[in-house]
Design a protein around this motif. Structure first.
Motif, PDB file in Angstrom:
ATOM      1  N   ASP A   1       0.817  -1.445   0.245  1.00 35.47           N
ATOM      2  CA  ASP A   1      -0.492   0.246   0.192  1.00 35.47           C
ATOM      3  C   ASP A   1       0.804   1.827   0.217  1.00 35.47           C
ATOM      4  N   PHE A   2       0.194   2.936  -0.487  1.00 35.12           N
ATOM      5  CA  PHE A   2       0.498   3.480  -0.781  1.00 35.12           C
ATOM      6  C   PHE A   2       1.120   3.947   0.827  1.00 35.12           C
ATOM      7  N   HIS A   3       3.260   4.510   1.189  1.00 33.79           N
ATOM      8  CA  HIS A   3       3.398   5.415   2.035  1.00 33.79           C
ATOM      9  C   HIS A   3       4.463   6.055   1.886  1.00 33.79           C
ATOM     10  N   VAL A   4       4.830   6.430   2.800  1.00 34.74           N
ATOM     11  CA  VAL A   4       5.910   7.257   2.470  1.00 34.74           C
ATOM     12  C   VAL A   4       7.568   7.179   3.795  1.00 34.74           C
ATOM     13  N   ASP A   5       7.987   6.918   3.311  1.00 34.11           N
ATOM     14  CA  ASP A   5       9.348   6.229   3.868  1.00 34.11           C
ATOM     15  C   ASP A   5       9.771   7.035   4.784  1.00 34.11           C
ATOM     16  N   TYR A   6       9.762   6.839   6.166  1.00 35.35           N
ATOM     17  CA  TYR A   6      10.336   7.467   7.355  1.00 35.35           C
ATOM     18  C   TYR A   6      10.008   8.523   7.927  1.00 35.35           C
ATOM     19  N   PHE A   7       9.480   8.957   7.126  1.00 36.73           N
ATOM     20  CA  PHE A   7       8.235  10.442   7.371  1.00 36.73           C
ATOM     21  C   PHE A   7       9.134  10.940   8.839  1.00 36.73           C
ATOM     22  N   TYR A   8       8.558  10.233   9.494  1.00 37.04           N
ATOM     23  CA  TYR A   8       8.712  10.652  11.268  1.00 37.04           C
ATOM     24  C   TYR A   8       9.837  11.464  11.289  1.00 37.04           C
ATOM     25  N   ALA A   9      10.842  10.980  10.595  1.00 35.72           N
ATOM     26  CA  ALA A   9      12.600  11.420  11.024  1.00 35.72           C
ATOM     27  C   ALA A   9      12.326  12.184  11.030  1.00 35.72           C
ATOM     28  N   VAL A  10      13.781  12.977  11.894  1.00 36.67           N
ATOM     29  CA  VAL A  10      14.299  13.997  12.894  1.00 36.67           C
ATOM     30  C   VAL A  10      14.427  14.597  10.580  1.00 36.67           C
TER      31      VAL A  10
ATOM     32  N   PHE B   1       5.959   7.126  17.445  1.00 36.27           N
ATOM     33  CA  PHE B   1       6.078   8.183  16.878  1.00 36.27           C
ATOM     34  C   PHE B   1       4.828   8.275  16.664  1.00 36.27           C
ATOM     35  N   SER B   2       5.030  10.003  16.396  1.00 32.86           N
ATOM     36  CA  SER B   2       3.326  10.587  16.675  1.00 32.86           C
ATOM     37  C   SER B   2       3.276  12.016  14.849  1.00 32.86           C
ATOM     38  N   LYS B   3       2.625  11.879  14.265  1.00 28.43           N
ATOM     39  CA  LYS B   3       2.681  13.392  13.390  1.00 28.43           C
ATOM     40  C   LYS B   3       0.942  13.469  13.046  1.00 28.43           C
ATOM     41  N   HIS B   4       0.935  14.585  12.273  1.00 19.71           N
ATOM     42  CA  HIS B   4      -0.786  14.863  12.086  1.00 19.71           C
ATOM     43  C   HIS B   4       0.199  13.947  10.350  1.00 19.71           C
ATOM     44  N   VAL B   5      -0.789  13.930  10.251  1.00 18.96           N
ATOM     45  CA  VAL B   5      -1.507  13.295   8.493  1.00 18.96           C
ATOM     46  C   VAL B   5      -1.754  14.446   7.280  1.00 18.96           C
ATOM     47  N   ILE B   6      -1.636  14.893   7.236  1.00 20.32           N
ATOM     48  CA  ILE B   6      -1.643  16.328   6.630  1.00 20.32           C
ATOM     49  C   ILE B   6      -0.994  17.548   7.214  1.00 20.32           C
ATOM     50  N   GLN B   7       0.099  17.845   6.196  1.00 20.52           N
ATOM     51  CA  GLN B   7       0.492  19.128   6.993  1.00 20.52           C
ATOM     52  C   GLN B   7       1.038  19.948   5.070  1.00 20.52           C
ATOM     53  N   GLY B   8       1.977  20.666   5.670  1.00 18.89           N
ATOM     54  CA  GLY B   8       1.875  21.566   4.506  1.00 18.89           C
ATOM     55  C   GLY B   8       0.841  22.603   3.669  1.00 18.89           C
ATOM     56  N   THR B   9       1.118  23.022   2.197  1.00 17.22           N
ATOM     57  CA  THR B   9      -0.690  24.370   2.078  1.00 17.22           C
ATOM     58  C   THR B   9      -1.780  23.521   1.580  1.00 17.22           C
ATOM     59  N   GLU B  10      -2.395  23.843   1.345  1.00 16.03           N
ATOM     60  CA  GLU B  10      -3.698  23.503  -0.386  1.00 16.03           C
ATOM     61  C   GLU B  10      -2.386  23.407  -1.278  1.00 16.03           C
TER      62      GLU B  10
ATOM     63  N   MET C   1       0.519  23.059  -1.686  1.00 18.23           N
ATOM     64  CA  MET C   1       1.508  22.195  -1.521  1.00 18.23           C
ATOM     65  C   MET C   1       1.399  21.238  -0.544  1.00 18.23           C
ATOM     66  N   PRO C   2       0.784  20.341  -0.222  1.00 22.64           N
ATOM     67  CA  PRO C   2      -0.187  19.534   0.647  1.00 22.64           C
ATOM     68  C   PRO C   2       0.664  18.435   0.463  1.00 22.64           C
ATOM     69  N   ILE C   3       1.321  17.850   2.177  1.00 24.32           N
ATOM     70  CA  ILE C   3       2.627  16.554   2.881  1.00 24.32           C
ATOM     71  C   ILE C   3       1.638  15.677   3.355  1.00 24.32           C
ATOM     72  N   PHE C   4       1.785  14.974   2.610  1.00 22.11           N
ATOM     73  CA  PHE C   4       1.168  13.728   3.636  1.00 22.11           C
ATOM     74  C   PHE C   4       2.194  12.090   4.575  1.00 22.11           C
ATOM     75  N   ASN C   5       1.940  11.756   5.447  1.00 19.19           N
ATOM     76  CA  ASN C   5       2.729  11.291   6.094  1.00 19.19           C
ATOM     77  C   ASN C   5       1.226   9.663   6.179  1.00 19.19           C
ATOM     78  N   LEU C   6       2.008   8.890   5.272  1.00 26.90           N
ATOM     79  CA  LEU C   6       1.737   7.238   5.110  1.00 26.90           C
ATOM     80  C   LEU C   6       2.533   6.405   5.735  1.00 26.90           C
ATOM     81  N   PHE C   7       1.944   5.261   5.846  1.00 25.47           N
ATOM     82  CA  PHE C   7       2.693   4.053   6.738  1.00 25.47           C
ATOM     83  C   PHE C   7       2.268   2.835   6.362  1.00 25.47           C
ATOM     84  N   GLU C   8       3.030   1.538   5.977  1.00 26.41           N
ATOM     85  CA  GLU C   8       2.020   0.499   5.442  1.00 26.41           C
ATOM     86  C   GLU C   8       2.030   0.204   6.527  1.00 26.41           C
TER      87      GLU C   8
END
Length: 244
Positions: free
Chosen positions: A52-61, A118-127, A129-136
């Protein structure tokens, strides 16, 4: 070749894990191919199950976040079914109900994967240029979201709906078939990725892709990070550092 291409846009690096090496994850170049013992698993080493769709290590510094994933084909799936799938964040954002966006911008979710939390907002960024934090989440089992994700019921329900829409958008196109020598550079602040399911024959001709993490920052110049010429970062999440 893959390292040379990645140097055009930034610095390739590898992640240092404590303890055992999980299937080559801490190597600079990771070989992704199906093995007999993993063929039925959800994950990069499998093939029978959709990844499934995901972003590698979105929770990293930020210094440790792979802003770009570099892929190079060593051998393409002969059936051309095994492909890298992409989900564009702007298309995804445009498909979402405003109430869902509001919920996922205001409420954080927490993932617990073994000893890692780890904790994050799933949606960040602007309208624009949105950024999504997705995990598999299915990496841990078929009920992965229920087993690993905690937060308000409203946020978890919204996240499940988001994942469903992301899959629909990502599967609308045929994806990218990487043959020998084909390179793909994926901006993780604009796109999530997955992989279609396919039938590996385990005859020495199956899909084989190599991958490298790339950070466009000058990480050798960051005080107290790593010293030249080392490219090995300790795995550090935003739980221990500044929120990305």
């Amino acid at each position: 070749m893959l390292v040379g291409i990645s140097r055009i846009i930034g610095q390739p690096f590898r992640v240092e894990y404590p303890g055992v090496n999980p299937a080559g994850m801490d190597l600079l170049i990771r070989d992704i191919y199906t093995t007999p013992e993993d063929v039925k698993l959800v994950g990069t080493q499998g093939s029978f199950e959709f990844l499934d769709f995901h972003v590698d290590y979105f929770y990293a510094v930020p210094e440790h976040f792979p802003q770009v994933l570099g892929f190079m084909g060593v051998r393409g799936d002969p059936s051309k079914v095994g492909r890298t799938l992409l989900c564009d964040f702007q298309k995804l954002y445009a498909k979402l109900d405003p109430s869902l966006i509001k919920t996922l911008r205001e409420h954080k979710l927490t993932w617990t994967i073994g000893p890692t939390t780890f904790s994050k907002h799933v949606i960040q960024g602007t309208e624009t240029m949105p950024i999504f934090n997705l995990f598999e989440e299915r990496l841990v089992g078929p009920d992965g979201i229920d087993k690993t994700v905690s937060g308000s019921l409203e946020a978890i329900t919204a996240y499940k709906q988001l994942k469903k829409i992301a899959k629909e958008i990502g599967c609308e196109s045929e994806g990218v078939w990487l043959d020998a020598g084909d390179a793909l550079l994926l901006n993780q602040r604009k796109t999530a990725h997955g992989r279609s399911s396919y039938t590996a024959k385990l005859d020495g001709n199956d899909r084989w892709v190599q991958r490298v993490f790339i950070n466009s920052g000058s990480f050798w110049e960051v005080q107290g990070l790593i010293q030249y010429p080392c490219r090995r970062f300790p795995l550090t999440s935003t739980q221990r550092g500044k929120e990305a």
